[in-house]
Design a protein around this motif. Structure first.
Motif, PDB file in Angstrom:
ATOM      1  N   ASP A 130       0.747  -1.260  -0.012  1.00 25.82           N
ATOM      2  CA  ASP A 130      -0.036   0.049  -0.025  1.00 25.82           C
ATOM      3  C   ASP A 130       0.845   1.396  -0.125  1.00 25.82           C
ATOM      4  O   ASP A 130       0.432   2.443  -0.284  1.00 25.82           O
ATOM      5  N   GLY A 145      -2.921   9.532   6.933  1.00 23.46           N
ATOM      6  CA  GLY A 145      -4.302  10.120   7.513  1.00 23.46           C
ATOM      7  C   GLY A 145      -5.320   9.119   7.907  1.00 23.46           C
ATOM      8  O   GLY A 145      -6.265   9.155   8.808  1.00 23.46           O
ATOM      9  N   ILE A 146      -5.282   7.788   7.000  1.00 22.26           N
ATOM     10  CA  ILE A 146      -5.951   6.689   7.311  1.00 22.26           C
ATOM     11  C   ILE A 146      -5.748   6.084   9.011  1.00 22.26           C
ATOM     12  O   ILE A 146      -6.759   5.885   9.683  1.00 22.26           O
ATOM     13  N   LYS A 155       2.446  12.327  -1.149  1.00 19.67           N
ATOM     14  CA  LYS A 155       1.076  12.342  -1.228  1.00 19.67           C
ATOM     15  C   LYS A 155       0.466  11.128  -0.712  1.00 19.67           C
ATOM     16  O   LYS A 155      -0.245  10.957   0.249  1.00 19.67           O
ATOM     17  N   ARG A 156       1.105   9.902  -1.129  1.00 19.48           N
ATOM     18  CA  ARG A 156       0.716   8.521  -0.597  1.00 19.48           C
ATOM     19  C   ARG A 156       0.915   8.265   0.860  1.00 19.48           C
ATOM     20  O   ARG A 156       0.145   7.918   1.678  1.00 19.48           O
ATOM     21  N   GLU A 190       1.202  10.522   3.119  1.00 19.63           N
ATOM     22  CA  GLU A 190       0.205  11.443   3.855  1.00 19.63           C
ATOM     23  C   GLU A 190      -1.211  11.038   3.784  1.00 19.63           C
ATOM     24  O   GLU A 190      -1.716  10.769   4.857  1.00 19.63           O
ATOM     25  N   GLU A 191      -1.535  10.174   2.850  1.00 20.71           N
ATOM     26  CA  GLU A 191      -2.864   9.662   3.055  1.00 20.71           C
ATOM     27  C   GLU A 191      -2.763   8.431   3.873  1.00 20.71           C
ATOM     28  O   GLU A 191      -3.667   8.014   4.560  1.00 20.71           O
ATOM     29  N   LEU A 192      -1.732   7.548   3.779  1.00 21.22           N
ATOM     30  CA  LEU A 192      -1.709   6.493   4.877  1.00 21.22           C
ATOM     31  C   LEU A 192      -1.713   7.002   6.186  1.00 21.22           C
ATOM     32  O   LEU A 192      -2.381   6.396   6.944  1.00 21.22           O
TER      33      LEU A 192
END
Length: 229
Positions: free
Chosen positions: A150, A164-165, A157-158, A160-162
């Motif tokens: 993942d 955030g999750i 960006k990825r 930060e997305e992870l």
């Protein structure tokens, strides 16, 4: 997250292949033999700096193998290239036999020039060509350890997305999302009974992180048991 840092500069596929060409690298090694460098054209190339004598490196390899095989099954055109910090060829071969990807042939001087070129001063280090300029402070090794496949495409960006999750799971997720797993939505009791997560509804929940091999944990478990009872 592991305390191992990504300590190399951002690059791209063209830079990697140009550098290999300038260094006279005409072929790479696979588990089956020699592979022309040209076979990497058009692929997302990631450089993996590691060594057989490095215990954290050896521990990380299985995690990276899992990522590599998962992404290949997803038909992502990715290739990892191993560049060794090993001081002898036997160590290089011992380390490489556990890897399904490619390697720069063993050459101490060549490896040192590549290490210096990418400013790698600690291992393991992972250098993706597909990064969007992720800073050298970002911990890609830890990111891969935490998120596996993942973590792709290894961009800021990825990442930060992870993160955030993870924050959302801690702050907003219900018990089934937080404690559930692929095997089912249940926990295990001390007598090996499966306890449905639904039975925890309405209760005050405490999470206890411990280990049997830790004397302080064992001592505290006795006290916690008394408090729980």
């Amino acid at each position: 997250m592991a305390g191992l840092n990504f300590e190399a500069t951002h690059t791209d596929n063209r830079d990697i292949l140009k550098i290999f060409a300038a260094e006279g690298v005409e072929f790479l090694l696979s588990c089956e033999g020699k592979v022309p460098v040209s076979e990497c054209n058009g692929k997302i190339i990631c450089l993996f700096f590691t060594a057989n004598w490095c215990r954290p490196c050896r521990a990380f390899v299985p995690r990276l193998v899992e990522l590599y095989e998962t992404l290949r099954k997803r038909r992502i055109n990715l290739e990892i290239i191993f560049i060794s910090f090993d001081r002898d060829e036997d160590g290089f071969k011992e380390h490489f036999k556990n890897m399904p990807w490619l390697a720069v042939p063993f050459d101490l001087n060549l490896h040192r020039r590549l290490i210096d070129r990418y400013q790698v001063d600690r291992i393991p280090s992972f250098v993706p060509s597909c990064s969007d300029g992720i800073t050298i402070e970002e911990d890609l090794i830890g990111c891969i350890e935490d998120y596996g496949a993942d973590a792709f495409p290894f961009t800021r960006k990825r990442h930060e997305e992870l993160k955030g999750i993870d924050i959302r799971k801690r702050e907003e997720a219900d018990l089934e999302e937080l404690l559930g797993h692929e095997g089912g939505k249940f926990l295990i009791s001390g007598d090996d009974r499966k306890v449905p997560l639904s039975e925890l509804a309405g209760k005050t929940i405490g999470l206890y992180f411990g280990a049997y091999w830790s004397p302080p944990c064992c001592a505290f478990t006795v006290q916690l048991t008394d408090a729980y009872n």
